[in-house]
Scaffold this motif. Structure first.
Motif, PDB file in Angstrom:
ATOM      1  N   ALA A 170       0.811  -1.215   0.000  1.00  0.00           N
ATOM      2  CA  ALA A 170       0.000   0.000   0.000  1.00  0.00           C
ATOM      3  C   ALA A 170       0.844   1.266   0.000  1.00  0.00           C
ATOM      4  CB  ALA A 170      -0.937   0.004   1.209  1.00  0.00           C
ATOM      5  N   GLU A 171       2.060   1.203   0.541  1.00  0.00           N
ATOM      6  CA  GLU A 171       2.943   2.369   0.536  1.00  0.00           C
ATOM      7  C   GLU A 171       3.789   2.445  -0.733  1.00  0.00           C
ATOM      8  OE1 GLU A 171       5.263   2.437   4.083  1.00  0.00           O
ATOM      9  OE2 GLU A 171       3.550   2.872   5.382  1.00  0.00           O
ATOM     10  N   GLN A 172       3.637   1.441  -1.599  1.00  0.00           N
ATOM     11  CA  GLN A 172       4.349   1.372  -2.881  1.00  0.00           C
ATOM     12  C   GLN A 172       5.867   1.401  -2.687  1.00  0.00           C
ATOM     13  OE1 GLN A 172       2.175   3.362  -6.275  1.00  0.00           O
ATOM     14  NE2 GLN A 172       1.279   4.554  -4.611  1.00  0.00           N
ATOM     15  N   LYS A 173       6.303   0.647  -1.684  1.00  0.00           N
ATOM     16  CA  LYS A 173       7.726   0.546  -1.393  1.00  0.00           C
ATOM     17  C   LYS A 173       8.263  -0.874  -1.581  1.00  0.00           C
ATOM     18  CE  LYS A 173       7.778   4.300   2.034  1.00  0.00           C
ATOM     19  NZ  LYS A 173       8.050   4.644   3.464  1.00  0.00           N
ATOM     20  N   ILE A 174       7.374  -1.867  -1.551  1.00  0.00           N
ATOM     21  CA  ILE A 174       7.794  -3.266  -1.584  1.00  0.00           C
ATOM     22  C   ILE A 174       7.077  -3.993  -2.711  1.00  0.00           C
ATOM     23  CG2 ILE A 174       7.998  -5.399  -0.255  1.00  0.00           C
ATOM     24  CD1 ILE A 174       7.598  -3.707   2.284  1.00  0.00           C
ATOM     25  N   SER A 175       7.822  -4.770  -3.509  1.00  0.00           N
ATOM     26  CA  SER A 175       7.207  -5.627  -4.530  1.00  0.00           C
ATOM     27  C   SER A 175       6.828  -6.956  -3.891  1.00  0.00           C
ATOM     28  CB  SER A 175       8.181  -5.857  -5.692  1.00  0.00           C
ATOM     29  OG  SER A 175       8.341  -4.668  -6.439  1.00  0.00           O
ATOM     30  N   LEU A 176       5.624  -7.418  -4.187  1.00  0.00           N
ATOM     31  CA  LEU A 176       5.093  -8.634  -3.571  1.00  0.00           C
ATOM     32  C   LEU A 176       4.671  -9.606  -4.656  1.00  0.00           C
ATOM     33  CD1 LEU A 176       2.883  -6.867  -0.865  1.00  0.00           C
ATOM     34  CD2 LEU A 176       5.186  -7.811  -0.559  1.00  0.00           C
TER      35      LEU A 176
END
Length: 284
Positions: A112-118
């Motif tokens: 949601a914070e657009q910091k981590i690719s999942l």
């Protein structure tokens, strides 16, 4: 919501992943195919999904850290490849008999914070898909007091990987590394033993071979990749700052030699022209 959650993703990378929760007919009968119960079950399963990611520093995700949506479908239709259609017992497009409720989920490839690719289809060390599927089955039993039949349980297969052909694979990888090294500047040549170790660590998976092909293609084009070891190990590019100037200079030299005055069409390095990556579809 999904389309807006793409910061940090490169062109050609998957924006979302598609998941399908498919309870058996007995499981559906146990809860009366109740949409409200399926929705609550889906929320619990997505909690498990978030917690299943293993991140650096031991960071733990929750479902509130995800960007996702879902819909409950009550019916399915026969496909042309179904055995019933092949046997003439049904026609493609006809509704399937019995209880067919299931849930379609789409979940963003970024938190949601657009910091981590999942990526649930990536390395097992980061996301154990089978472990999550088993947990989803266990969640249904616990949440609804259901006793699963043997055929309804997914059990991880504890089978040792066949290493018979590893030596041959390493030899061929070494030969490719030698060819790559003939095409790149001295400071960007690869150590065959280190590349081989990365291949072993990744268990010679398809991602490793795709990334090795990318390194080889870029070397042939005169555009070697900074920090190729990182690409081979993770499947993602991460240019090393100290090599950036060298790479730019090399690219300029190649452009001059090839007649840089001509118009050229720029293509995405991440994928071959005309190809699109399919979104991952996981059915449970």
């Amino acid at each position: 919501m999904i389309d807006a959650n793409v910061k940090g993703l490169r062109a050609g990378e998957a924006r979302f992943y598609s998941l399908v929760l498919s309870p058996s007919e007995d499981e559906l009968a146990h809860i009366g195919s109740d949409p409200a119960k399926l929705k609550e079950y889906t929320r619990r399963v997505m909690d498990e999904y978030a917690q299943n990611f293993k991140l650096k520093g031991g960071q733990q995700l929750r479902s509130t850290d995800l960007v996702w949506g879902a819909i409950v479908h009550q019916q399915r239709t026969h496909r042309g490849t179904d055995p019933e259609v092949a046997a003439g017992q049904a026609r493609a497009g006809e509704r399937r008999a019995g209880r067919q409720s299931h849930v379609h989920i789409i979940v963003s490839a970024r938190d949601a914070e657009q910091k981590i690719s999942l990526n649930p289809g990536g390395r097992k060390q980061r996301f154990d898909l089978t472990k999550w599927q088993v947990a989803a089955g266990r969640q249904f039993e616990q949440q609804f007091g259901y006793v699963a039949q043997a055929h309804e349980k997914l059990r991880p297969k504890a089978r040792a990987r066949d290493t018979t052909y590893d030596a041959g694979r390493l030899a061929k990888i070494g030969e490719r590394v030698v060819r790559i090294n003939l095409l790149v500047p001295a400071e960007q040549r690869l150590n065959p033993e280190k590349v081989g170790q990365i291949a072993r660590d990744r268990q010679f998976d398809q991602t490793f071979y795709r990334m090795l092909s990318r390194v080889e293609e870029r070397a042939h084009d005169g555009r070697p990749i900074d920090n190729a070891y990182h690409l081979l190990a993770t499947g993602r590019e991460q240019p090393a700052p100290q090599h950036t100037a060298t790479t730019v200079l090399h690219a300029v030299q190649q452009l001059v030699r090839s007649g840089g005055g001509r118009d050229e069409q720029t293509e995405q390095i991440a994928e071959k022209k005309g190809r699109r990556r399919a979104e991952l579809d996981i059915e449970m």
